[in-house]
Design a protein around this motif. Structure first.
Motif, PDB file in Angstrom:
ATOM      1  N   GLN A   9     -21.266   6.112  10.815  1.00 23.93           N
ATOM      2  CA  GLN A   9     -21.820   5.087  11.677  1.00 23.93           C
ATOM      3  C   GLN A   9     -20.682   4.418  12.423  1.00 23.93           C
ATOM      4  OE1 GLN A   9     -24.628   2.426  10.130  1.00 23.93           O
ATOM      5  NE2 GLN A   9     -26.095   4.032   9.778  1.00 23.93           N
ATOM      6  N   LEU A  10     -20.860   4.296  13.732  1.00 30.32           N
ATOM      7  CA  LEU A  10     -19.851   3.653  14.557  1.00 30.32           C
ATOM      8  C   LEU A  10     -20.153   2.170  14.665  1.00 30.32           C
ATOM      9  CD1 LEU A  10     -19.618   6.226  17.490  1.00 30.32           C
ATOM     10  CD2 LEU A  10     -18.101   5.994  15.533  1.00 30.32           C
ATOM     11  N   PRO A  11     -19.125   1.324  14.521  1.00 27.73           N
ATOM     12  CA  PRO A  11     -19.363  -0.102  14.714  1.00 27.73           C
ATOM     13  C   PRO A  11     -19.680  -0.373  16.183  1.00 27.73           C
ATOM     14  CG  PRO A  11     -17.028   0.341  14.380  1.00 27.73           C
ATOM     15  CD  PRO A  11     -17.754   1.637  14.176  1.00 27.73           C
ATOM     16  N   ALA A  12     -20.465  -1.400  16.436  1.00 26.35           N
ATOM     17  CA  ALA A  12     -20.801  -1.761  17.815  1.00 26.35           C
ATOM     18  C   ALA A  12     -19.541  -2.217  18.539  1.00 26.35           C
ATOM     19  CB  ALA A  12     -21.842  -2.865  17.819  1.00 26.35           C
ATOM     20  N   LEU A  13     -19.418  -1.826  19.795  1.00 24.96           N
ATOM     21  CA  LEU A  13     -18.276  -2.252  20.598  1.00 24.96           C
ATOM     22  C   LEU A  13     -18.465  -3.704  21.024  1.00 24.96           C
ATOM     23  CD1 LEU A  13     -17.767   0.901  22.838  1.00 24.96           C
ATOM     24  CD2 LEU A  13     -16.337   0.155  20.940  1.00 24.96           C
ATOM     25  N   PRO A  14     -17.382  -4.474  21.076  1.00 19.58           N
ATOM     26  CA  PRO A  14     -17.487  -5.874  21.482  1.00 19.58           C
ATOM     27  C   PRO A  14     -17.740  -6.008  22.983  1.00 19.58           C
ATOM     28  CG  PRO A  14     -15.204  -5.259  21.175  1.00 19.58           C
ATOM     29  CD  PRO A  14     -16.026  -4.083  20.737  1.00 19.58           C
ATOM     30  N   ASP A  15     -18.268  -7.160  23.400  1.00  8.04           N
ATOM     31  CA  ASP A  15     -18.491  -7.424  24.822  1.00  8.04           C
ATOM     32  C   ASP A  15     -17.193  -7.731  25.557  1.00  8.04           C
ATOM     33  OD1 ASP A  15     -21.235  -7.103  24.536  1.00  8.04           O
ATOM     34  OD2 ASP A  15     -21.565  -9.228  24.141  1.00  8.04           O
ATOM     35  N   GLN A  16     -16.215  -8.257  24.843  1.00 10.61           N
ATOM     36  CA  GLN A  16     -14.935  -8.614  25.447  1.00 10.61           C
ATOM     37  C   GLN A  16     -13.819  -7.894  24.723  1.00 10.61           C
ATOM     38  OE1 GLN A  16     -14.020 -10.489  28.084  1.00 10.61           O
ATOM     39  NE2 GLN A  16     -16.162 -10.756  28.622  1.00 10.61           N
ATOM     40  N   PRO A  17     -12.808  -7.453  25.376  1.00  5.89           N
ATOM     41  CA  PRO A  17     -12.574  -7.589  26.801  1.00  5.89           C
ATOM     42  C   PRO A  17     -13.370  -6.551  27.584  1.00  5.89           C
ATOM     43  CG  PRO A  17     -10.743  -6.424  25.819  1.00  5.89           C
ATOM     44  CD  PRO A  17     -11.677  -6.818  24.688  1.00  5.89           C
ATOM     45  N   SER A  18     -13.792  -6.915  28.757  1.00 12.56           N
ATOM     46  CA  SER A  18     -14.566  -5.977  29.560  1.00 12.56           C
ATOM     47  C   SER A  18     -13.639  -5.189  30.486  1.00 12.56           C
ATOM     48  CB  SER A  18     -15.618  -6.722  30.386  1.00 12.56           C
ATOM     49  OG  SER A  18     -15.002  -7.681  31.216  1.00 12.56           O
ATOM     50  N   PRO A  19     -14.022  -3.942  30.811  1.00  9.04           N
ATOM     51  CA  PRO A  19     -13.212  -3.139  31.722  1.00  9.04           C
ATOM     52  C   PRO A  19     -12.960  -3.886  33.036  1.00  9.04           C
ATOM     53  CG  PRO A  19     -14.864  -1.778  30.689  1.00  9.04           C
ATOM     54  CD  PRO A  19     -15.177  -3.214  30.320  1.00  9.04           C
ATOM     55  N   LYS A  20     -11.761  -3.707  33.545  1.00  4.07           N
ATOM     56  CA  LYS A  20     -11.260  -4.302  34.790  1.00  4.07           C
ATOM     57  C   LYS A  20     -10.902  -5.773  34.659  1.00  4.07           C
ATOM     58  CE  LYS A  20     -13.211  -0.865  37.783  1.00  4.07           C
ATOM     59  NZ  LYS A  20     -13.760  -0.541  39.057  1.00  4.07           N
ATOM     60  N   SER A  21     -11.094  -6.376  33.471  1.00  3.84           N
ATOM     61  CA  SER A  21     -10.657  -7.762  33.295  1.00  3.84           C
ATOM     62  C   SER A  21      -9.135  -7.784  33.163  1.00  3.84           C
ATOM     63  CB  SER A  21     -11.336  -8.406  32.089  1.00  3.84           C
ATOM     64  OG  SER A  21     -11.055  -7.702  30.900  1.00  3.84           O
ATOM     65  N   ARG A  22      -8.538  -8.907  33.567  1.00  4.07           N
ATOM     66  CA  ARG A  22      -7.077  -9.039  33.542  1.00  4.07           C
ATOM     67  C   ARG A  22      -6.671 -10.023  32.454  1.00  4.07           C
ATOM     68  NH1 ARG A  22      -3.778  -8.346  38.054  1.00  4.07           N
ATOM     69  NH2 ARG A  22      -3.289 -10.553  38.014  1.00  4.07           N
ATOM     70  N   TRP A  23      -5.584  -9.679  31.749  1.00  5.30           N
ATOM     71  CA  TRP A  23      -5.129 -10.466  30.612  1.00  5.30           C
ATOM     72  C   TRP A  23      -3.621 -10.640  30.660  1.00  5.30           C
ATOM     73  CZ3 TRP A  23      -8.602 -11.996  26.676  1.00  5.30           C
ATOM     74  CH2 TRP A  23      -9.901 -11.556  26.870  1.00  5.30           C
TER      75      TRP A  23
END
Length: 75
Positions: A9-23
């Motif tokens: 079973q794969l854990p659910a992926l988090p909502d953050q960080p989202s693709p194309k976001s800058r950090w």
């Protein structure tokens, strides 16, 4: 939502960080753009795939990326 892959079973992926976001990395000041979030094949740990301004691709465990080492930069 949990997805299945064969018998694992794969854990659910988090909502953050989202693709194309800058950090910004707090310690070094480096700026990075998130390319995607995925799974490390060997352990199924969640990882963040991100790119530096000089186009070097990095992979870091999501647990490290989300522990305060990075701060999101407003778009």
């Amino acid at each position: 939502m949990v997805m299945t892959m064969t018998d694992k079973q794969l854990p659910a992926l988090p909502d953050q960080p989202s693709p194309k976001s800058r950090w910004r990395h707090v310690k070094s000041g480096g700026v990075y753009q998130v390319m995607d979030v995925g799974y490390l094949e060997a352990t199924l740990d969640i990882v963040v795939i991100y790119e530096s301004a000089d186009h070097i691709t990095w992979v870091r465990p999501w647990s490290e990326f989300s522990d305060g080492r990075f701060q999101q930069i407003e778009a």
